[in-house]
Design a protein around this motif. Structure first.
Motif, mmCIF file in Angstrom:
data_model
loop_
_atom_site.group_PDB
_atom_site.id
_atom_site.type_symbol
_atom_site.label_atom_id
_atom_site.label_comp_id
_atom_site.label_asym_id
_atom_site.label_seq_id
_atom_site.Cartn_x
_atom_site.Cartn_y
_atom_site.Cartn_z
ATOM 1 N N LEU A 56 0.812 -1.220 0.000
ATOM 2 C CA LEU A 56 0.000 0.000 0.000
ATOM 3 C C LEU A 56 0.849 1.275 0.000
ATOM 4 O O LEU A 56 0.535 2.225 -0.745
ATOM 5 N N PRO A 57 1.937 1.364 0.785
ATOM 6 C CA PRO A 57 2.806 2.543 0.660
ATOM 7 C C PRO A 57 3.383 2.715 -0.750
ATOM 8 O O PRO A 57 3.493 3.836 -1.254
ATOM 9 N N LEU A 58 3.734 1.607 -1.394
ATOM 10 C CA LEU A 58 4.244 1.697 -2.761
ATOM 11 C C LEU A 58 3.146 2.147 -3.730
ATOM 12 O O LEU A 58 3.422 2.857 -4.708
ATOM 13 N N ALA A 64 1.296 9.101 -6.510
ATOM 14 C CA ALA A 64 1.792 10.458 -6.305
ATOM 15 C C ALA A 64 2.788 10.854 -7.390
ATOM 16 O O ALA A 64 2.773 11.989 -7.891
ATOM 17 N N ALA A 65 3.658 9.913 -7.767
ATOM 18 C CA ALA A 65 4.666 10.208 -8.791
ATOM 19 C C ALA A 65 4.024 10.536 -10.134
ATOM 20 O O ALA A 65 4.577 11.303 -10.934
ATOM 21 N N MET A 68 -1.698 11.235 -9.839
ATOM 22 C CA MET A 68 -3.017 10.640 -10.028
ATOM 23 C C MET A 68 -3.615 10.164 -8.715
ATOM 24 O O MET A 68 -2.925 10.037 -7.698
ATOM 25 N N GLN A 69 -4.921 9.882 -8.757
ATOM 26 C CA GLN A 69 -5.650 9.299 -7.656
ATOM 27 C C GLN A 69 -6.133 7.907 -8.067
ATOM 28 O O GLN A 69 -6.163 7.580 -9.256
ATOM 29 N N LEU A 70 -6.540 7.100 -7.089
ATOM 30 C CA LEU A 70 -7.069 5.778 -7.416
ATOM 31 C C LEU A 70 -8.251 5.864 -8.370
ATOM 32 O O LEU A 70 -8.451 4.989 -9.218
#
Length: 343
Positions: A56-58, A64-65, A68-70
């Protein structure tokens, strides 16, 4: 179309975003090498637990890179096999859960197809058809690739794969984990001509491989060394590492060139972790140029297991019309053993 991809088949947790039109947007990777070094190899239970902590952190880092959002994701891809069952289940369950929560389709991807298509992320990009040398983990195969999903097996290993030959030989020499890179590093200090090691099946007349006999030859040679020989022992070990690497590279190159001759094709693609080996790259580049052909490799950062190759393989299958995106069921399974010819 934006595809979020997950790779968790062994000891790397990979997440990536790929656009079917624009290619790779972002990716993040965590390697478990340091954790497994203490044990001299991958511990499946520890690998699975670490995937749970990292995935999840990845995912957040990858989104973020790319800015975008889910909610921007149109489909979620994941490695369904082959690999370690517990590790595969982590990526598969996270991918399916996210897809379900978004009301988006989930796309299971064959790990080896991810490696096979990863050189298409490089620049220049190889055009179909081509011969592929797939050297990843426990797999060593030669394939004719006529397009996405159109693969014909030309030859494969009958026992140990090239990666296993590197790792097992390194272990016999008392080198660290991962063995392949450690052996190659030591080989830089040695002379490959000092020890004459076998080239198994080099003249077999077919395109199959065998590396178990090479491992036995390394064991026999190591037993002849004086472990208390100080500098002489270290020199002998470096020479043996160089000879081992040369033997593996010679066989891989010879079989690949034979496959090129048999198929009449002019493009060779090398994919998988062993594809990062410097001597293999140099040997094949020289020989293919001499024959008027071309050889392609994935970027070095994408030779190991990674999420980019999984998301990209899913995108390629979507573009080729091989994925039914209307499927709404999110029931899933993983396939620890799964032949590429079965997809």
């Amino acid at each position: 179309m934006i595809i979020l991809g997950y790779e968790s088949s062994c000891d790397e947790t990979g997440v990536a975003l790929v656009c079917t039109e624009r290619g790779l947007l972002s990716h993040a990777l965590h390697s478990q090498v340091k954790m497994h070094q203490e044990y001299g190899g991958v511990v499946p239970e520890l690998a699975s637990r670490d995937h749970i902590q990292r995935v999840l952190p990845l995912t957040a880092e990858t989104l973020a890179a790319a800015g975008m959002q889910l909610a921007d994701v149109d489909a979620v891809a994941y490695t369904a096999g082959p690999g370690l069952a517990g590790a595969l289940l982590v990526g598969a369950s996270v991918a399916q859960s996210i897809a379900w929560s978004l009301g988006r389709p989930a796309i299971p991807v064959h790990h080896l197809e991810g490696h096979l298509l990863s050189p298409l992320l490089a620049n220049p990009t190889p055009a179909f058809p081509f011969v592929a040398l797939l050297v990843s983990g426990g797999h060593t195969q030669l394939m004719r690739v006529d397009g996405v999903g159109r693969y014909a097996l030309l030859g494969e290993t009958l026992d140990d794969a090239a990666g296993e030959a590197f790792d097992k030989s390194a272990k016999l020499m008392g080198l660290g984990y991962p063995g392949g890179p450690a052996l190659s590093k030591l080989a830089e200090q040695g002379d490959p001509t000092v020890y004459d090691l076998p080239r198994p099946m080099l003249h077999s007349g077919d395109l199959d491989f065998s590396f178990s006999g090479l491992k036995t030859a390394v064991l026999t040679r190591m037993k002849s060394f004086d472990v208390n020989g100080g500098a002489a022992f270290e020199t002998a070990k470096a020479n043996l590492a160089a000879a081992t690497e040369a033997a593996i590279v010679d066989v891989l190159a010879a079989k690949s060139l034979k496959a090129m001759k048999q198929t009449g094709l002019k493009r060779l693609v090398v994919a998988g972790g062993v594809g990062a080996n410097r001597h293999l790259r140099q040997h094949l580049e020289t020989e293919m140029a001499r024959r008027g052909g071309e050889v392609f490799f994935p970027p070095l950062s994408l030779c190991t297991d990674n999420g980019a190759m999984i998301a990209f393989a899913a995108a390629q299958r979507v573009n080729a019309g091989l994925v039914d995106l209307s499927t709404s069921s999110h029931a899933f399974t993983v396939r620890p053993r799964w032949g590429l010819h079965d997809i």
